[in-house]
Write a protein that holds these residues in place. Structure first.
Motif, mmCIF file in Angstrom:
data_model
loop_
_atom_site.group_PDB
_atom_site.id
_atom_site.type_symbol
_atom_site.label_atom_id
_atom_site.label_comp_id
_atom_site.label_asym_id
_atom_site.label_seq_id
_atom_site.Cartn_x
_atom_site.Cartn_y
_atom_site.Cartn_z
ATOM 1 N N VAL A 1 -11.621 66.613 -120.755
ATOM 2 C CA VAL A 1 -11.422 65.920 -119.483
ATOM 3 C C VAL A 1 -11.977 66.776 -118.347
ATOM 4 N N VAL A 2 -12.828 66.181 -117.537
ATOM 5 C CA VAL A 2 -13.379 66.866 -116.373
ATOM 6 C C VAL A 2 -12.885 66.172 -115.115
ATOM 7 N N THR A 3 -12.337 66.959 -114.197
ATOM 8 C CA THR A 3 -11.911 66.453 -112.893
ATOM 9 C C THR A 3 -12.705 67.183 -111.817
ATOM 10 N N TYR A 4 -12.828 66.575 -110.648
ATOM 11 C CA TYR A 4 -13.539 67.255 -109.568
ATOM 12 C C TYR A 4 -13.123 66.703 -108.221
ATOM 13 N N ASP A 5 -13.352 67.519 -107.183
ATOM 14 C CA ASP A 5 -13.143 67.084 -105.805
ATOM 15 C C ASP A 5 -14.452 66.475 -105.300
ATOM 16 N N ALA A 6 -14.392 65.242 -104.848
ATOM 17 C CA ALA A 6 -15.583 64.602 -104.298
ATOM 18 C C ALA A 6 -16.068 65.372 -103.074
ATOM 19 N N ARG A 7 -17.347 65.242 -102.762
ATOM 20 C CA ARG A 7 -17.867 65.898 -101.561
ATOM 21 C C ARG A 7 -17.057 65.474 -100.339
ATOM 22 N N ALA A 8 -16.847 66.386 -99.428
ATOM 23 C CA ALA A 8 -16.036 66.203 -98.219
ATOM 24 C C ALA A 8 -14.539 66.221 -98.507
ATOM 25 N N HIS A 9 -14.142 66.542 -99.728
ATOM 26 C CA HIS A 9 -12.739 66.549 -100.135
ATOM 27 C C HIS A 9 -12.361 67.878 -100.775
ATOM 28 N N GLY A 10 -11.096 68.242 -100.622
ATOM 29 C CA GLY A 10 -10.517 69.337 -101.385
ATOM 30 C C GLY A 10 -11.271 70.643 -101.269
ATOM 31 N N ASP A 11 -11.608 71.224 -102.443
ATOM 32 C CA ASP A 11 -12.294 72.510 -102.487
ATOM 33 C C ASP A 11 -13.805 72.367 -102.544
ATOM 34 N N SER A 12 -14.308 71.142 -102.473
ATOM 35 C CA SER A 12 -15.754 70.939 -102.377
ATOM 36 C C SER A 12 -16.186 71.101 -100.921
ATOM 37 N N THR A 13 -17.497 71.104 -100.690
ATOM 38 C CA THR A 13 -18.007 71.269 -99.334
ATOM 39 C C THR A 13 -17.365 70.245 -98.403
ATOM 40 N N LEU B 1 -22.640 66.465 -112.546
ATOM 41 C CA LEU B 1 -21.607 67.033 -113.404
ATOM 42 C C LEU B 1 -21.780 66.590 -114.849
ATOM 43 N N ILE B 2 -22.070 65.311 -115.047
ATOM 44 C CA ILE B 2 -22.278 64.797 -116.406
ATOM 45 C C ILE B 2 -23.413 65.553 -117.091
ATOM 46 N N ASP B 3 -24.507 65.765 -116.371
ATOM 47 C CA ASP B 3 -25.647 66.454 -116.964
ATOM 48 C C ASP B 3 -25.377 67.947 -117.131
ATOM 49 N N HIS B 4 -24.784 68.579 -116.124
ATOM 50 C CA HIS B 4 -24.515 70.019 -116.179
ATOM 51 C C HIS B 4 -23.562 70.368 -117.312
ATOM 52 N N ASP C 1 -28.753 69.047 -102.794
ATOM 53 C CA ASP C 1 -28.707 69.032 -101.321
ATOM 54 C C ASP C 1 -27.820 70.148 -100.759
ATOM 55 N N GLY C 2 -27.400 71.072 -101.623
ATOM 56 C CA GLY C 2 -26.634 72.223 -101.169
ATOM 57 C C GLY C 2 -25.129 72.029 -101.149
ATOM 58 N N THR C 3 -24.641 70.871 -101.552
ATOM 59 C CA THR C 3 -23.203 70.614 -101.585
ATOM 60 C C THR C 3 -22.578 71.307 -102.789
ATOM 61 N N ARG C 4 -21.474 72.000 -102.541
ATOM 62 C CA ARG C 4 -20.724 72.646 -103.619
ATOM 63 C C ARG C 4 -19.606 71.714 -104.081
ATOM 64 N N ILE C 5 -19.620 71.379 -105.360
ATOM 65 C CA ILE C 5 -18.630 70.488 -105.948
ATOM 66 C C ILE C 5 -17.676 71.306 -106.805
ATOM 67 N N ALA C 6 -16.391 71.259 -106.440
ATOM 68 C CA ALA C 6 -15.366 71.985 -107.183
ATOM 69 C C ALA C 6 -14.891 71.131 -108.359
#
Length: 286
Positions: free
Chosen positions: A70-82, A100-103, A9-14
Motif C-alpha cells: 500500500v502506497v499513500t502520499y500527500d497531494a501537492r499543496a498538502h501535508g508534507d509535500s510542497t 509514484l506508480i512508475d517510480h 516541475d520541482g514539486t516534492r511529493i511526500a
C-alpha cells in the motif's frame, strides 16, 4: 517519516511505501499455491481536498493484513509535500500519482481515491489505462462544471477557527481525529498544513470543466462507494451507472463524505469483496 519524490516541475511529493511482512518473498508452487495465483495487487491511496495521507492509516493497516503493498502520499499543496507548488492543475495531480506508480513500479495498481483524490484517480485511469488494474472511487465522480465550487471551498476553509488552541478543539470542530492529525503545531496553536489559496486553486478547473468523457472511456473494473449521508448526489450517481453500467455501486450506512473515517471497517469489506471478485475472474481466465 515520509520519503519524498521530486517531480519534473520541482514539486516534492511526500509518500509512504507500506509493505506487508514477507512481501516479495519467493512463494513455493504446488497444488495449494499454484504459480498462476496472482499476488495481491499493489494499492495507491489518494486522499481528498485539504486532507493528508494519514487519513488512510486505518484502511492501510487492514489492507496490509490482507497481503497488499500500500502506497499513500500527500497531494501537492498538502501535508508534507510542497505547500506552494508551481501549479495545482488537475493534470499536475495526475502526473504526481503517475510518477509514484512508475517510480515505485506499481503497475498495474489498484487506485482507491476519496473525493478530489478519487477524481485524480479517475482522470489517471482514463489517460493511462495500462498503469491501472482497477478503480475504487469513494464519494467521487466526474463532477463539473460547478461554478460555485471554489467559493464554497473558500468559505468552508474560512470557517475554520484557526489556530486551534488544542488538538481536542480541532477534533471537535473538524469531526475526526485523523483530520486533527493533519495539523501542525506553531507557537500560537495548531494550523493546517496547507495554504488557503493553493487549496482553492486545486478545484478551479472543476468550476468550468466537464469530465464525463473521461469517465465514459475508463476500461477498468470500478467500484463506486457512497456514504448514505454523503455529498455525491443521486443524479450524478445515476448518470455514472448509466454511462458505465458494469460499475459496482455500494452505499455505506452511517457514513458521510468521509466514508474512510466514518466507517473504515465497512469500506474495507466493500473493497475486499470487490478485489476478491476481480481475483476470481483473473484465475478463471488463466
Amino acid at each position: 517519516m515520509p520519503t519524498h519524490l521530486t517531480t519534473p516541475d520541482g514539486t516534492r511529493i511526500a509518500y509512504r511505501d507500506h509493505r506487508p511482512t514477507g512481501y516479495g518473498d519467493h512463494r513455493p508452487t504446488g497444488p495449494a499455491t499454484p504459480a498462476s495465483v496472482p499476488a495481491p495487487p499493489p494499492i495507491l491511496l489518494l486522499h481528498g481536498l485539504a486532507g493528508h495521507q494519514g487519513e488512510w492509516d486505518d484502511l492501510t493497516h487492514r489492507l496490509l493484513a490482507d497481503g497488499h503493498r500500500v502506497v499513500t502520499y500527500d497531494a501537492r499543496a498538502h501535508g508534507d509535500s510542497t505547500r506552494r507548488p508551481a501549479t495545482t492543475t488537475r493534470a499536475s495531480h495526475v502526473q504526481d500519482a503517475l510518477a509514484l506508480i512508475d517510480h515505485l513500479s506499481l503497475t498495474p495498481a489498484t487506485l482507491i481515491g476519496q473525493s478530489l483524490g478519487g477524481h485524480t484517480a479517475l482522470l489517471l485511469a482514463a489517460a493511462h489505462p495500462a498503469r491501472v488494474a482497477s478503480l475504487v472511487l469513494v464519494e467521487a465522480g466526474p463532477g463539473g462544471p460547478n461554478p460555485d465550487l471554489p467559493t464554497r471551498i473558500a468559505s468552508w476553509l474560512d470557517s475554520w477557527p484557526t489556530p486551534f488552541e488544542t488538538l481536542d478543539a480541532a477534533r471537535e470542530f473538524l469531526g475526526h481525529e485523523a483530520w486533527a492529525r493533519g495539523l501542525e503545531r506553531r507557537a500560537d496553536g495548531w494550523h493546517p498544513r496547507f495554504d488557503h489559496d493553493r487549496i482553492v486553486a486545486c478545484v478551479a478547473e472543476l468550476a468550468t470543466t466537464s469530465y464525463w468523457s473521461h469517465w465514459s472511456r475508463i476500461p477498468h473494473p470500478t467500484l463506486l462507494v457512497r456514504g448514505d449521508k454523503g455529498t455525491l448526489g443521486d443524479d450524478e450517481t445515476t448518470e455514472m451507472l448509466t454511462r458505465r453500467p458494469r460499475t459496482r455501486h455500494t452505499l455505506i450506512p452511517d457514513a458521510g463524505h468521509d466514508v474512510h473515517l466514518d466507517q473504515p471497517a465497512r469500506l474495507h469489506e466493500a473493497v475486499t469483496a470487490f478485489l476478491r471478485t476481480r481475483k476470481d475472474l483473473d484465475l478463471n481466465q488463466n
